[in-house]
Design a protein around this motif. Structure first.
Motif, PDB file in Angstrom:
ATOM      1  N   ALA A 129       0.212  49.557 -27.429  1.00 25.73           N
ATOM      2  CA  ALA A 129      -0.855  50.103 -28.279  1.00 25.73           C
ATOM      3  C   ALA A 129      -0.270  50.744 -29.542  1.00 25.73           C
ATOM      4  N   LEU A 130       0.853  51.442 -29.409  1.00 24.03           N
ATOM      5  CA  LEU A 130       1.511  52.038 -30.581  1.00 24.03           C
ATOM      6  C   LEU A 130       1.948  50.946 -31.560  1.00 24.03           C
ATOM      7  N   ALA A 131       2.482  49.842 -31.031  1.00 24.17           N
ATOM      8  CA  ALA A 131       2.918  48.731 -31.891  1.00 24.17           C
ATOM      9  C   ALA A 131       1.720  48.092 -32.588  1.00 24.17           C
ATOM     10  N   GLU A 132       0.646  47.881 -31.849  1.00 21.66           N
ATOM     11  CA  GLU A 132      -0.532  47.213 -32.418  1.00 21.66           C
ATOM     12  C   GLU A 132      -1.258  48.083 -33.440  1.00 21.66           C
ATOM     13  N   GLY A 140       2.766  45.484 -39.013  1.00 20.93           N
ATOM     14  CA  GLY A 140       4.162  45.091 -39.179  1.00 20.93           C
ATOM     15  C   GLY A 140       5.073  45.634 -38.104  1.00 20.93           C
ATOM     16  N   CYS A 141       4.495  46.220 -37.083  1.00 14.15           N
ATOM     17  CA  CYS A 141       5.293  46.815 -36.007  1.00 14.15           C
ATOM     18  C   CYS A 141       5.351  45.866 -34.806  1.00 14.15           C
ATOM     19  N   MET A 142       6.477  45.874 -34.115  1.00 11.95           N
ATOM     20  CA  MET A 142       6.645  45.061 -32.906  1.00 11.95           C
ATOM     21  C   MET A 142       6.954  45.959 -31.720  1.00 11.95           C
ATOM     22  N   LEU A 143       6.646  45.456 -30.539  1.00 12.57           N
ATOM     23  CA  LEU A 143       7.019  46.124 -29.296  1.00 12.57           C
ATOM     24  C   LEU A 143       8.414  45.658 -28.916  1.00 12.57           C
ATOM     25  N   ASN A 165       4.585  39.377 -30.822  1.00 11.05           N
ATOM     26  CA  ASN A 165       4.886  40.690 -31.394  1.00 11.05           C
ATOM     27  C   ASN A 165       5.685  41.556 -30.439  1.00 11.05           C
ATOM     28  N   SER A 166       6.569  40.920 -29.680  1.00 11.50           N
ATOM     29  CA  SER A 166       7.391  41.696 -28.752  1.00 11.50           C
ATOM     30  C   SER A 166       8.775  41.082 -28.640  1.00 11.50           C
TER      31      SER A 166
END
Length: 192
Positions: free
Chosen positions: A82-85, A89-92, A128-129
Motif C-alpha cells: 500500500a505504501l508503494a502504491e 514511481g515507487c516499487m515494493l 511493481n515489485s
C-alpha cells in the motif's frame, strides 16, 4: 528518474525446538524514510517444502502460504504494498535474510515467493515489485585483491521453463540475438 522503494524486510532465524518453524523479524521502510519500523521481533513462521515438488506453481504457493500464514507477515506485506502504491514511481522491494542458525533455508528458491492476495504474483518479477535475497558475508571485507590475470566471464542465455513446460509467464528471449550481442561485446574488449 530514480526509483523509490517501499521495503519489507524479513529475517528468518531457527527455532531449534520446532524443526520447520522459524522466528521471523519483520521491518517496513517507507519510501524515503531514514529508518525502518519494527513490526515483529520474532513471530512464528513455518516453512515446510516438499523437495520432490517439480511444479513451480505448487512450490511457490507452498512457500508463500507458509511465510505469509503468519498474520504479522501478511499484514506487513499488505502495508508495504500500500505504501508503494500510494507513491507514484515507487516499487515494493521484499528483502529476505536468513541467519546462520537457519542455514537450511539457503536452499529455498526464494525467487518463487509470491503474494497470496494478488493471485500468487511472484514478488521477484511483479510489475511493481522486486525481491532481494540478502546474504551476510562470511568474512570481513577489505580492499579488493589485484587481478592476477585477465577477468573472464561466463554467460548463460536461456528461455527457462518448468519440467511441465510452463514458461512461468516470462516473455521469450531471442537467444540468437543475445548471443550475438555478447560476442560483439567480447570482441570489443579484445580489441581495446
Amino acid at each position: 528518474m530514480p526509483v523509490a522503494y517501499s521495503t519489507l524486510e524479513m529475517e528468518f532465524s531457527a527455532r531449534p525446538e520446532t524443526p520447520g518453524t522459524y522466528s521471523l523479524r519483520i521491518e517496513i521502510r517507507a519510501p524515503g524514510a531514514g529508518y525502518a519500523e519494527l513490526i515483529s521481533d520474532g513471530t512464528d513462521c513455518t516453512v515446510r517444502l516438499d523437495p520432490t515438488t517439480f511444479s513451480a506453481r505448487t512450490y511457490g504457493r507452498d512457500l508463500s502460504d507458509g511465510v505469509f500464514a503468519a498474520r504479522l507477515a501478511q499484514e506487513a506485506l499488505v502495508r508495504a504494498r500500500a505504501l508503494a502504491e500510494a507513491n507514484p514511481g515507487c516499487m515494493l522491494c521484499v528483502r529476505v535474510a536468513v541467519t546462520a542458525s537457519a542455514s537450511e533455508l539457503n536452499a529455498v528458491r526464494w525467487e518463487m515467493l509470491a503474494d497470496p492476495r494478488h493471485n500468487y504474483e511472484l514478488l521477484a518479477r511483479g510489475r511493481n515489485s522486486s525481491l532481494a535475497r540478502y546474504c551476510s558475508p562470511r568474512w570481513g571485507t577489505g580492499p579488493p585483491e589485484p587481478l592476477a590475470s585477465r577477468l573472464r566471464s561466463v554467460a548463460l542465455v536461456a528461455n527457462p521453463q518448468t519440467l511441465d513446460g510452463d514458461s512461468l509467464g516470462l516473455p521469450p528471449i531471442n537467444v540468437a540475438r543475445e548471443i550475438s550481442l555478447l560476442n560483439a561485446r567480447r570482441s570489443e574488449e579484445h580489441t581495446s
